[in-house]
Design an enzyme around this catalytic site. Structure first.
Site, short mmCIF file in Angstrom:
data_model
loop_
_atom_site.label_atom_id
_atom_site.label_comp_id
_atom_site.label_asym_id
_atom_site.label_seq_id
_atom_site.Cartn_x
_atom_site.Cartn_y
_atom_site.Cartn_z
N ILE A 1 0.83 -1.22 0.00
CA ILE A 1 0.00 0.00 0.00
C ILE A 1 0.86 1.26 0.00
O ILE A 1 0.39 2.34 -0.37
CB ILE A 1 -0.96 -0.04 1.22
CG1 ILE A 1 -2.22 0.77 0.96
CG2 ILE A 1 -0.26 0.38 2.50
CD1 ILE A 1 -3.32 0.52 2.00
N HIS B 1 6.25 -11.81 5.82
CA HIS B 1 6.06 -11.33 4.45
C HIS B 1 7.40 -11.01 3.83
O HIS B 1 8.35 -10.63 4.52
CB HIS B 1 5.13 -10.11 4.41
CG HIS B 1 5.53 -9.01 5.35
ND1 HIS B 1 5.23 -9.06 6.70
CD2 HIS B 1 6.20 -7.85 5.15
CE1 HIS B 1 5.71 -7.97 7.27
NE2 HIS B 1 6.31 -7.21 6.36
N HIS C 1 9.08 -8.69 0.94
CA HIS C 1 8.95 -7.57 0.02
C HIS C 1 9.69 -7.93 -1.27
O HIS C 1 10.86 -8.35 -1.22
CB HIS C 1 9.61 -6.31 0.59
CG HIS C 1 9.04 -5.85 1.90
ND1 HIS C 1 8.15 -4.79 1.98
CD2 HIS C 1 9.22 -6.25 3.17
CE1 HIS C 1 7.82 -4.58 3.25
NE2 HIS C 1 8.46 -5.45 4.00
P1 AMP Z 1 7.16 -4.41 7.40
O1 AMP Z 1 7.45 -3.00 7.83
O2 AMP Z 1 8.34 -5.15 6.84
O3 AMP Z 1 6.44 -5.19 8.48
O4 AMP Z 1 6.17 -4.29 6.16
C1 AMP Z 1 4.80 -4.11 6.28
C2 AMP Z 1 4.35 -3.59 4.94
O5 AMP Z 1 2.96 -3.77 4.84
C3 AMP Z 1 4.63 -2.10 4.74
O6 AMP Z 1 5.47 -1.94 3.60
C4 AMP Z 1 3.23 -1.50 4.53
O7 AMP Z 1 3.22 -0.47 3.57
C5 AMP Z 1 2.44 -2.71 4.09
N1 AMP Z 1 1.01 -2.65 4.37
C6 AMP Z 1 0.41 -2.33 5.55
N2 AMP Z 1 -0.93 -2.43 5.44
C7 AMP Z 1 -1.18 -2.82 4.16
C8 AMP Z 1 -2.37 -3.09 3.42
N3 AMP Z 1 -3.60 -3.00 3.97
N4 AMP Z 1 -2.25 -3.46 2.13
C9 AMP Z 1 -1.03 -3.55 1.55
N5 AMP Z 1 0.13 -3.33 2.19
C10 AMP Z 1 0.06 -2.97 3.48
#
Ligand code: AMP
Ligand code: ZN
Length: 113
Positions: free
Chosen positions: A31, A99, A101
């Site tokens: 997002i 997750h 990236h």
């Molecule tokens: P991290 O900081 O490695 O835990 O990554 C979490 C990621 O999830 C961040 O890059 C956010 O931008 C992404 N994120 C959070 N909420 C959503 C959502 N609803 N849809 C898509 N990505 C999200």
């Protein structure tokens, strides 16, 4: 897992822009993209980070096979891409469903690039 954002995304309880799905893995647009292309690959089985996932090594294999299939089906493999997974506070982890990236679509900086 209840109250897990990414489990809710897998169940379509929260909307996402899907780019890949199979029996084990789901992938969608981040997002808040940090590169021209920025996707998140998650396993449908909940674990909190890659350390926990590594106890179920086939899940790591599922993830990297999915990334491989996806990046081979578009320009990411040929042009190059980066995989990042953050763990806990110093790693910058904010969502506690493991997750990966996948970043690309432009020349990435850092890590010697
Ligand atoms: P991290 O900081 O490695 O835990 O990554 C979490 C990621 O999830 C961040 O890059 C956010 O931008 C992404 N994120 C959070 N909420 C959503 C959502 N609803 N849809 C898509 N990505 C999200
Ligand atoms: Zn979850």
């Amino acid at each position: 897992m209840e109250d897990c954002l990414f489990c809710k995304i897998i169940k379509s309880e929260i909307p996402s822009k899907k780019v890949f799905e199979n029996d084990n893995v789901y992938a969608f647009h981040d997002i808040n993209p940090l590169a021209k292309e920025h996707y998140l690959f998650i396993h449908k089985s909940h674990t909190k980070n890659v350390n926990e996932m590594s106890a179920n090594a086939e899940q790591l294999s599922d993830i990297f096979k999915a990334i491989s299939e996806f990046t081979s089906s578009n320009s990411l493999l040929e042009n190059g891409y980066r995989v990042v997974t953050n763990v806990n506070k110093h790693g910058g982890q904010t969502v506690f469903h493991t997750h990966f990236h996948v970043l690309g679509g432009e020349q990435l900086k850092g890590f010697g690039a």
